[in-house]
Design a protein around this motif. Structure first.
Motif, PDB file in Angstrom:
ATOM      1  N   ALA A 154      52.999  54.477  25.965  1.00  0.00           N
ATOM      2  CA  ALA A 154      53.475  53.313  26.070  1.00  0.00           C
ATOM      3  C   ALA A 154      55.049  53.323  25.659  1.00  0.00           C
ATOM      4  O   ALA A 154      56.016  52.665  26.177  1.00  0.00           O
ATOM      5  CB  ALA A 154      52.974  52.155  24.946  1.00  0.00           C
ATOM      6  N   LEU A 155      55.228  54.102  24.762  1.00  0.00           N
ATOM      7  CA  LEU A 155      56.533  54.500  24.185  1.00  0.00           C
ATOM      8  C   LEU A 155      57.540  54.951  25.419  1.00  0.00           C
ATOM      9  O   LEU A 155      58.764  54.655  25.652  1.00  0.00           O
ATOM     10  CB  LEU A 155      56.891  55.268  22.823  1.00  0.00           C
ATOM     11  CG  LEU A 155      56.215  54.429  21.685  1.00  0.00           C
ATOM     12  CD1 LEU A 155      56.428  55.450  20.374  1.00  0.00           C
ATOM     13  CD2 LEU A 155      57.147  53.365  21.258  1.00  0.00           C
ATOM     14  N   HIS A 156      56.919  55.987  26.111  1.00  0.00           N
ATOM     15  CA  HIS A 156      57.477  56.883  26.883  1.00  0.00           C
ATOM     16  C   HIS A 156      57.751  55.709  28.182  1.00  0.00           C
ATOM     17  O   HIS A 156      58.878  55.809  28.998  1.00  0.00           O
ATOM     18  CB  HIS A 156      56.689  57.852  27.367  1.00  0.00           C
ATOM     19  CG  HIS A 156      57.401  58.757  28.591  1.00  0.00           C
ATOM     20  ND1 HIS A 156      56.992  58.486  30.163  1.00  0.00           N
ATOM     21  CD2 HIS A 156      58.365  59.822  28.744  1.00  0.00           C
ATOM     22  CE1 HIS A 156      57.769  59.501  30.539  1.00  0.00           C
ATOM     23  NE2 HIS A 156      58.389  60.081  29.884  1.00  0.00           N
ATOM     24  N   THR A 157      56.846  55.021  28.360  1.00  0.00           N
ATOM     25  CA  THR A 157      56.953  54.174  29.705  1.00  0.00           C
ATOM     26  C   THR A 157      58.087  53.206  29.530  1.00  0.00           C
ATOM     27  O   THR A 157      58.825  52.764  30.344  1.00  0.00           O
ATOM     28  CB  THR A 157      55.681  53.249  29.911  1.00  0.00           C
ATOM     29  OG1 THR A 157      54.551  54.085  30.093  1.00  0.00           O
ATOM     30  CG2 THR A 157      55.824  52.309  31.020  1.00  0.00           C
ATOM     31  N   GLU A 158      58.469  52.864  28.180  1.00  0.00           N
ATOM     32  CA  GLU A 158      59.538  51.767  27.891  1.00  0.00           C
ATOM     33  C   GLU A 158      60.714  52.569  27.786  1.00  0.00           C
ATOM     34  O   GLU A 158      61.933  51.930  27.876  1.00  0.00           O
ATOM     35  CB  GLU A 158      59.251  51.270  26.493  1.00  0.00           C
ATOM     36  CG  GLU A 158      60.138  50.255  25.903  1.00  0.00           C
ATOM     37  CD  GLU A 158      60.199  48.896  26.781  1.00  0.00           C
ATOM     38  OE1 GLU A 158      61.315  48.295  26.735  1.00  0.00           O
ATOM     39  OE2 GLU A 158      59.475  48.738  27.606  1.00  0.00           O
ATOM     40  N   VAL A 186      62.180  54.665  25.591  1.00  0.00           N
ATOM     41  CA  VAL A 186      62.955  54.488  24.305  1.00  0.00           C
ATOM     42  C   VAL A 186      63.399  55.787  23.754  1.00  0.00           C
ATOM     43  O   VAL A 186      63.876  55.834  22.558  1.00  0.00           O
ATOM     44  CB  VAL A 186      61.952  53.905  23.174  1.00  0.00           C
ATOM     45  CG1 VAL A 186      61.719  52.541  23.420  1.00  0.00           C
ATOM     46  CG2 VAL A 186      60.750  54.821  22.960  1.00  0.00           C
ATOM     47  N   GLY A 220      65.452  57.190  27.929  1.00  0.00           N
ATOM     48  CA  GLY A 220      64.739  57.245  29.036  1.00  0.00           C
ATOM     49  C   GLY A 220      64.568  58.419  29.861  1.00  0.00           C
ATOM     50  O   GLY A 220      64.038  58.718  31.097  1.00  0.00           O
TER      51      GLY A 220
END
Length: 281
Positions: free
Chosen positions: A214-218, A220, A224
């Motif tokens: 989830a964090l990687h997709t965002e 952050v 990125g």
């Protein structure tokens, strides 16, 4: 049936998570995972044979969306066991070639079953009554010989083929991950300036992987620009944990039929509760 199956699938995933924490060596882990998968699948079979489906739709739901999730795990771990116990000794180049050949075998299965792949991937339902009802089959629809040897009380013409498709996705992910390790085994993102007292992750590996994705997709991390493998390596080092075949775990998360973001949803609800309680105090 649905509630029983969900409970049994949770039991299977819990047991697999448990041995994953205890066993680092892939052959040993796969061997134990096979035993667990067989045991759970037998429980599902026993229940199914005695169960009377309410209607054809419930039977189709079971053989299209429920049983293949269990069977796919058994197929997957059996294939990983075979792949790893047959892996040649030799240079990185030799091992890489071996894994690449195994991926080619998956492509052959895909080419031989393109029509059914397309049917499933596009969520087509027009032939479900033929594919996923017991005792219904059409010899012209590329049947596996396995079907004629299987227990007809617990098999349809295409539920095994569907389980094989799900398993092949996981196998491909595993092989690609192993190839990536060979090519980038020294490419690790090392954490710096961490506090002297380490924080140990005491949740499940599946939950941590869900958060990482989830964090990687965002995007952050480093605006990125960080690769997923880099981020996973950082978390592994920071929390002193081996996340193993995280690609495989993500595929299993993606294939959840209900609440794909189960842990994230739990975090959200608990944080809201904490905020509400803080307001009251």
């Amino acid at each position: 049936m649905k509630l029983f199956s969900q409970s049994l699938l949770s039991e299977l995933e819990h047991q697999l998570d448990k041995i994953n924490l205890e066993m680092k060596e892939p052959v040993q882990y796969a061997e134990e995972a096979i035993k667990i998968s067989i045991s759970i699948l037998e429980k599902l079979k026993t229940y199914c044979v005695k169960y009377k489906f309410k209607d054809k739709n419930e039977e189709i739901e079971f053989f299209r969306n429920i049983k293949p999730q269990f069977a796919a795990k058994l197929i997957y771990y059996n294939e990983i066991y075979t792949i790893e116990t047959s892996k040649p000794y030799g240079s990185k180049k030799t091992v890489r070639k071996y894994y690449t050949t195994e991926i080619s075998k998956l492509k052959i299965f895909f080419n031989e079953n393109q029509e059914f792949y397309r049917y499933y991937r596009t969520n087509n339902r027009c032939l479900d009554a033929t594919y996923f009802i017991r005792g219904k089959y059409d010899i012209k629809l590329t049947l596996d010989s396995f079907y004629f040897q299987a227990d007809q009380r617990f098999s349809t013409s295409h539920d095994y083929k569907l389980a094989k498709i799900l398993a092949n996705d996981l196998i491909k992910s595993y092989l690609e991950s192993e190839i990536a390790k060979i090519e980038h085994n020294s490419d690790q993102l090392q954490p710096t300036n961490l506090p002297s007292k380490k924080q140990k992750w005491t949740g499940s590996k599946v939950e941590l992987i869900e958060i990482i994705y989830a964090l990687h997709t965002e995007g952050v991390f480093n605006n990125g620009k960080s690769g997923l493998k880099e981020v996973v390596s950082y978390f592994e080092s920071a929390f002193d944990i081996d996340l193993g075949q995280f690609h495989r775990v993500f595929l299993e998360i993606r294939n959840r039929k209900t609440e794909k973001t189960k842990f994230i949803n739990t975090l959200k609800n608990k944080l809201i509760t904490r905020m509400d309680n803080a307001d009251e105090n």
